[in-house]
Design an enzyme around this catalytic site. Structure first.
Site, PDB file in Angstrom:
ATOM      1  N   HIS A   1       2.592   3.425  -8.939  1.00  0.00           N
ATOM      2  CA  HIS A   1       2.257   2.024  -9.226  1.00  0.00           C
ATOM      3  C   HIS A   1       3.382   1.351 -10.011  1.00  0.00           C
ATOM      4  CE1 HIS A   1      -1.551   2.601  -7.464  1.00  0.00           C
ATOM      5  NE2 HIS A   1      -2.084   3.331  -8.426  1.00  0.00           N
TER       6      HIS A   1
ATOM      7  N   ASP B   1       0.837  -1.197   0.000  1.00  0.00           N
ATOM      8  CA  ASP B   1       0.000   0.000   0.000  1.00  0.00           C
ATOM      9  C   ASP B   1       0.876   1.254   0.000  1.00  0.00           C
ATOM     10  OD1 ASP B   1      -2.343   1.383  -0.035  1.00  0.00           O
ATOM     11  OD2 ASP B   1      -2.777   1.151   2.093  1.00  0.00           O
TER      12      ASP B   1
ATOM     13  N   ASN C   1       1.441   3.396  -2.797  1.00  0.00           N
ATOM     14  CA  ASN C   1       2.057   3.804  -4.071  1.00  0.00           C
ATOM     15  C   ASN C   1       1.635   5.216  -4.473  1.00  0.00           C
ATOM     16  OD1 ASN C   1       3.089   1.262  -4.284  1.00  0.00           O
ATOM     17  ND2 ASN C   1       1.651   0.551  -5.845  1.00  0.00           N
TER      18      ASN C   1
ATOM     19  N   LEU D   1      10.690 -19.926  -5.006  1.00  0.00           N
ATOM     20  CA  LEU D   1       9.643 -19.220  -4.255  1.00  0.00           C
ATOM     21  C   LEU D   1       8.241 -19.504  -4.809  1.00  0.00           C
ATOM     22  CD1 LEU D   1       9.132 -16.879  -2.090  1.00  0.00           C
ATOM     23  CD2 LEU D   1       9.061 -15.357  -4.067  1.00  0.00           C
TER      24      LEU D   1
HETATM   25  C1  IPE Z   1      -5.707  -2.587  -0.467  1.00  0.00           C
HETATM   26  O1  IPE Z   1      -5.267  -1.274  -0.566  1.00  0.00           O
HETATM   27  C2  IPE Z   1      -5.662  -3.252  -1.791  1.00  0.00           C
HETATM   28  C3  IPE Z   1      -4.339  -3.429  -2.373  1.00  0.00           C
HETATM   29  C4  IPE Z   1      -3.195  -3.142  -1.806  1.00  0.00           C
HETATM   30  C5  IPE Z   1      -4.314  -3.996  -3.689  1.00  0.00           C
HETATM   31  P1  IPE Z   1      -6.277  -0.059  -0.744  1.00  0.00           P
HETATM   32  O2  IPE Z   1      -5.433   1.158  -0.788  1.00  0.00           O
HETATM   33  O3  IPE Z   1      -7.162  -0.294  -1.891  1.00  0.00           O
HETATM   34  O4  IPE Z   1      -7.132  -0.142   0.589  1.00  0.00           O
HETATM   35  P2  IPE Z   1      -7.982   0.944   1.341  1.00  0.00           P
HETATM   36  O5  IPE Z   1      -8.952   1.500   0.349  1.00  0.00           O
HETATM   37  O6  IPE Z   1      -7.032   2.003   1.804  1.00  0.00           O
HETATM   38  O7  IPE Z   1      -8.623   0.217   2.464  1.00  0.00           O
HETATM   39  C1  IPE Z   2      -1.403   0.281  -3.448  1.00  0.00           C
HETATM   40  O1  IPE Z   2      -1.192   1.663  -3.465  1.00  0.00           O
HETATM   41  C2  IPE Z   2      -1.647  -0.303  -4.829  1.00  0.00           C
HETATM   42  C3  IPE Z   2      -3.052  -0.593  -5.123  1.00  0.00           C
HETATM   43  C4  IPE Z   2      -4.040  -0.572  -4.285  1.00  0.00           C
HETATM   44  C5  IPE Z   2      -3.353  -0.970  -6.493  1.00  0.00           C
HETATM   45  P1  IPE Z   2      -2.397   2.685  -3.436  1.00  0.00           P
HETATM   46  O2  IPE Z   2      -2.789   2.982  -4.837  1.00  0.00           O
HETATM   47  O3  IPE Z   2      -3.483   2.218  -2.570  1.00  0.00           O
HETATM   48  O4  IPE Z   2      -1.706   3.967  -2.827  1.00  0.00           O
HETATM   49  P2  IPE Z   2      -2.330   4.937  -1.750  1.00  0.00           P
HETATM   50  O5  IPE Z   2      -2.747   4.097  -0.597  1.00  0.00           O
HETATM   51  O6  IPE Z   2      -3.484   5.625  -2.398  1.00  0.00           O
HETATM   52  O7  IPE Z   2      -1.215   5.864  -1.424  1.00  0.00           O
HETATM   53 MG    MG Z   3      -3.983   2.458  -0.644  1.00  0.00          MG
END
Ligand code: IPE
Ligand code: IPE
Ligand code: MG
Length: 240
Positions: free
Chosen positions: A29, A12, A14, A123
């Site tokens: 991403h 999470d 990115n 892995l």
């Molecule tokens: C969870 O992250 C899903 C992934 C990492 C793919 P999100 O960023 O989507 O989750 P919430 O919305 O903050 O709970």
């Molecule tokens: C995680 O990073 C990747 C996906 C959920 C696809 P986010 O896109 O959720 O990044 P934040 O949490 O908004 O910073």
């Molecule tokens: Mg996120």
């Protein structure tokens, strides 16, 4: 050092990482996906046998079209890159989640990748794509109910192990350690069944910055945990 056999990661942060650098979320991403490759190699080097990453949730379709499209494009390319790295590192790749909602060419690449790597002995790498734990369980129950109607399963004989055979994670041991990056303290519909007795590690570090050293820190902390599974510590047994 006791290395966890199975590590599950919610990658999470990115978007916020990119924004903090004045860059578009999609740049985050792209960097995040490069980091997945690095961490796969490091995990194996450290002795981790199973790694499961959350790449796209069933709820991530709610993001703006542009971002969803960019993520799909990234996944499409990632499947290709992963085919090469898996061959190089002897990695066995499996996708969990409902892939039927993805574009056909991505589905095809996923199946090719799974087929090409199924006999690899390095892995065990699981990627959760269009994955949601509740969706996984509902799909499992649907299949199980059908097998009951078809007389293949007796409802009276359904055990936890029976149910597990219907989950996407069939045959994969439950995670020992779950890591979530970027400071969020929730599961966001990730592996709800499988994480029942998993140790959790949360860090503020955003995923693109999550390095080998950060993984080592998580494992170090895991080593100080006392996993009791509802029992008592051996040395406490005499004190009852
Ligand atoms: C969870 O992250 C899903 C992934 C990492 C793919 P999100 O960023 O989507 O989750 P919430 O919305 O903050 O709970
Ligand atoms: C995680 O990073 C990747 C996906 C959920 C696809 P986010 O896109 O959720 O990044 P934040 O949490 O908004 O910073
Ligand atoms: Mg996120």
């Amino acid at each position: 050092m006791n290395v966890p056999k199975h590590v599950a990661i919610i990658l999470d942060g990115n978007g916020r990482w990119a924004k903090a650098k004045g860059m578009p979320r999609n740049y985050g991403h792209a960097q995040g996906s490069k980091n997945v490759e690095r961490i796969c190699e490091e995990a194996w080097r450290m002795g981790i046998k199973y790694l499961t990453v959350y790449a796209f949730s069933t709820e991530n379709w709610n993001r703006p079209d542009d971002e969803v499209n960019a993520l799909m494009k990234l996944l499409r390319n990632y499947m290709k890159t992963c085919l090469k790295t898996a061959a190089k590192n002897d990695m066995k790749v499996r996708v969990i989640g409902d892939i039927t909602r993805l574009d056909e060419d991505i589905q095809k690449r996923i199946l090719e990748l799974e087929e090409a790597t199924k006999n690899n002995s390095g892995l065990n790498f699981q990627i959760a794509i269009n994955y949601g734990s509740r969706d996984e369980m509902v799909r499992a129950i649907r299949k199980l109910a059908k097998d009951c109607i078809d007389g293949k399963v007796n409802p009276e004989e359904i055990e936890e192990q029976t149910f597990e055979q219907y989950l996407d994670t069939k045959g994969i041991p439950d995670p020992d350690l779950m890591i979530r990056t970027s400071g969020e303290l929730r599961l966001s519909n990730y592996l709800l069944w499988q994480l029942a007795y998993t140790e959790f590690y949360f860090t503020d570090v955003p995923w693109p910055d999550f390095s080998k050293e950060e993984l080592e820190k998580a494992i170090e902390q895991y080593n100080h945990r006392d996993r009791r599974y509802g029992g008592v510590k051996e040395e406490e047994e005499q004190n009852v």
